[in-house]
Scaffold this active site. Structure first.
Site, PDB file in Angstrom:
ATOM      1  N   GLY A   8       0.832  -1.196   0.000  1.00  0.00           N
ATOM      2  CA  GLY A   8       0.000   0.000   0.000  1.00  0.00           C
ATOM      3  C   GLY A   8       0.865   1.243   0.000  1.00  0.00           C
ATOM      4  N   ALA A   9       0.470   2.253  -0.764  1.00  0.00           N
ATOM      5  CA  ALA A   9       1.248   3.491  -0.847  1.00  0.00           C
ATOM      6  C   ALA A   9       0.348   4.711  -0.716  1.00  0.00           C
ATOM      7  CB  ALA A   9       2.029   3.538  -2.160  1.00  0.00           C
ATOM      8  N   GLY A  10      -0.666   4.582   0.136  1.00  0.00           N
ATOM      9  CA  GLY A  10      -1.504   5.726   0.466  1.00  0.00           C
ATOM     10  C   GLY A  10      -0.981   6.404   1.714  1.00  0.00           C
ATOM     11  N   GLY A  12      -1.225   5.611   5.048  1.00  0.00           N
ATOM     12  CA  GLY A  12      -0.534   4.728   5.975  1.00  0.00           C
ATOM     13  C   GLY A  12       0.718   4.110   5.386  1.00  0.00           C
ATOM     14  N   ALA A  78      -1.019  -5.552  -5.990  1.00  0.00           N
ATOM     15  CA  ALA A  78      -1.026  -6.947  -5.550  1.00  0.00           C
ATOM     16  C   ALA A  78      -2.348  -7.617  -5.877  1.00  0.00           C
ATOM     17  CB  ALA A  78      -0.758  -7.037  -4.053  1.00  0.00           C
ATOM     18  N   CYS A 164     -16.769   6.126   7.546  1.00  0.00           N
ATOM     19  CA  CYS A 164     -16.049   7.388   7.368  1.00  0.00           C
ATOM     20  C   CYS A 164     -17.070   8.491   7.129  1.00  0.00           C
ATOM     21  CB  CYS A 164     -15.083   7.263   6.186  1.00  0.00           C
ATOM     22  SG  CYS A 164     -13.947   8.646   6.021  1.00  0.00           S
ATOM     23  N   GLY A 325      -6.815  10.201  10.389  1.00  0.00           N
ATOM     24  CA  GLY A 325      -5.409  10.343  10.028  1.00  0.00           C
ATOM     25  C   GLY A 325      -4.483  10.361  11.228  1.00  0.00           C
ATOM     26  N   CYS A 358      -9.465  15.798  14.672  1.00  0.00           N
ATOM     27  CA  CYS A 358     -10.041  15.947  13.331  1.00  0.00           C
ATOM     28  C   CYS A 358     -10.443  17.390  13.074  1.00  0.00           C
ATOM     29  CB  CYS A 358     -11.261  15.035  13.186  1.00  0.00           C
ATOM     30  SG  CYS A 358     -11.973  15.038  11.525  1.00  0.00           S
ATOM     31  N   LYS A 393      -7.365  23.801   8.314  1.00  0.00           N
ATOM     32  CA  LYS A 393      -7.419  22.714   7.342  1.00  0.00           C
ATOM     33  C   LYS A 393      -6.594  23.056   6.098  1.00  0.00           C
ATOM     34  CE  LYS A 393      -9.150  18.674   6.088  1.00  0.00           C
ATOM     35  NZ  LYS A 393     -10.559  18.274   6.176  1.00  0.00           N
TER      36      LYS A 393
END
Length: 432
Positions: A8-10, A12, A78, A164, A325, A358, A393
């Protein structure tokens, strides 16, 4: 030599790679597996969907960044994790072996679970928009421009099983702000539809007085709402919604015609993880212990939205728990330290704080909340609104994009934000 793989490359996965670099020994190798080579800043998607940002404004090419960090970057994506073989199978048939694997895939978007849900580009028959991915946000902007030429009702919200909720609230308020700027707000009835038991629940049983704050904002902006809602389907620009009572029994069926709609879907695990016994739960989320490690496959860790967290309490309509996040970054740090300990022959002992901080932007103001820990009961349970949230923000977007672009993962801004929120809390106390 140890092979450490991040899947994963987002949010996280990218930060995971950055923090792992500092934990590896000189002989170890880090591999990052992503779907494509571009990182995009998801919290800015609502702004893309109304034209306040371009896609290119919130994207970063990760190839040079990860190359500079000394990581191998594979962008094929993957197709399957094979935990008994300790390898990840890629879409081109290659396999990447690992000694330690960190799963940070994010979720699969379950649009197909409700007829007509989702963008038309995702599946045939989709009639609603999405802000879950930057490509969806671009499509949502095109649809919004067409809508503004012929205004009508708008429906925004989150379906049953969603976890979410913050972006749904943000987008409803951002849309309302943009409609006022275009001077067509008076021609657009708006309805917020959510599976939450009450407005401001957020999958967290509320934080501070988010119920009162959000309801007040909805009233001030003339946005109606339906809670305890199950979306049955969407067809012919009409959303059919079953509203239920507290005991789950039917209360009322709503037929909501719309000219524009954005509904957040439920999440599930990505196909590469679905159905792997003892690694994932029935929904495909990765089962972890207090050290972010899978109890069966001790060499597998997981961070982010793909982690399994049970609902806080039963609700009439299924509601998931969000992974914010701030919470994800604490998971990343704990995981990096734990893998570092294992590489040095020690036992993992670091645990994520799982606090929630948040900023929910409303376009011209916003709501901030702090939950420590995220899951109640809490030591800190606070929420506040003001123009400063919108400005914060915007500042956070600039800071975080710079952090990713420069290959850094330091928590300075998070500490600064907590300091700022403490100031706001002190102001409120003095006013009382």
């Amino acid at each position: 030599m140890m092979e450490i793989v991040v899947l994963g490359a987002g949010l996280g996965g990218t930060l995971m790679a950055y923090e792992l670099v500092d934990q590896l020994r000189s002989e170890d190798r880090l591999t990052v597996i992503g779907q494509g080579d571009i990182y995009h800043f998801v919290p800015s998607n609502p702004w893309v969907a109304v034209g306040w940002r371009q896609r290119s404004d919130i994207e970063i090419d990760l190839v040079p960044v990860l190359e500079k960090k000394g990581a191998r970057f594979m962008t094929q994506g993957a197709v399957r994790v094979h935990p008994t073989d300790k390898r990840v199978e890629l879409t081109d048939g290659q396999s990447v072996p690992y000694d330690y694997l960190v799963i940070a895939t994010g979720p699969d978007l379950a649009f197909d679970e409700i007829p007509g849900l989702g963008p038309s580009s995702v599946h045939e028959g989709g009639e609603t928009q999405s802000i879950c991915h930057v490509a969806h946000a671009q499509e949502a902007y095109t649809a919004f421009e067409a809508f503004c030429a012929n205004p009508g009702p708008i429906v925004v919200g989150a379906v049953q099983g969603a976890s979410c909720f913050g972006p749904a609230y943000e987008f409803a308020f951002i849309l309302e702000t943009e409609l006022r700027k275009r001077k067509i707000r008076d021609r657009v009835p708006m309805t917020f539809v959510t599976s939450e038991p009450y407005i401001g629940h957020l999958g967290l049983d509320g934080v501070g007085d988010t119920k009162g704050l959000m309801e007040s904002e909805f009233r001030a902006r003339h946005i109606k709402w339906i809670t305890n809602a199950k979306v049955k389907g969407i067809a012919g620009k009409v959303m059919t919604v079953d509203e239920v009572n507290e005991d789950g029994s039917p209360r009322k069926t709503h037929e909501l015609p719309f000219g524009y709609a954005m509904m957040l879907p439920a999440f599930r695990g990505v196909p590469a993880l679905l159905g792997i016994e003892k690694l994932t739960n029935p929904r495909g989320f990765v089962v972890i212990d207090e050290h972010q490690c899978n109890p069966t496959y001790h060499e597998i860790f997981s961070v982010g939205v793909c982690v399994a967290i049970p609902p806080i309490s039963p609700t009439p309509v299924p509601v998931g728990v969000p992974k914010t996040g701030f919470m994800i970054e604490s998971m990343v740090t704990a995981t990096a330290l734990n893998i570092g300990a294992l590489l040095r022959g020690e036992q993992p002992k670091s645990q994520a704080t799982w606090n929630a901080v948040c900023l929910a932007d409303f376009g011209d103001s916003g709501v901030a909340f702090v939950a420590q820990p995220q899951i109640p009961p809490r030591n800190v349970n606070w929420a506040s609104k003001g123009v400063w949230v919108h400005l914060a923000k915007v500042g956070f977007e600039k800071y975080f994009m710079g952090k990713v672009r420069n290959g850094k993962s330091e928590p300075f801004y998070e500490r600064f934000l907590m300091h700022q929120l403490n100031i706001e809390k002190l102001k409120e106390t003095r006013q009382e």
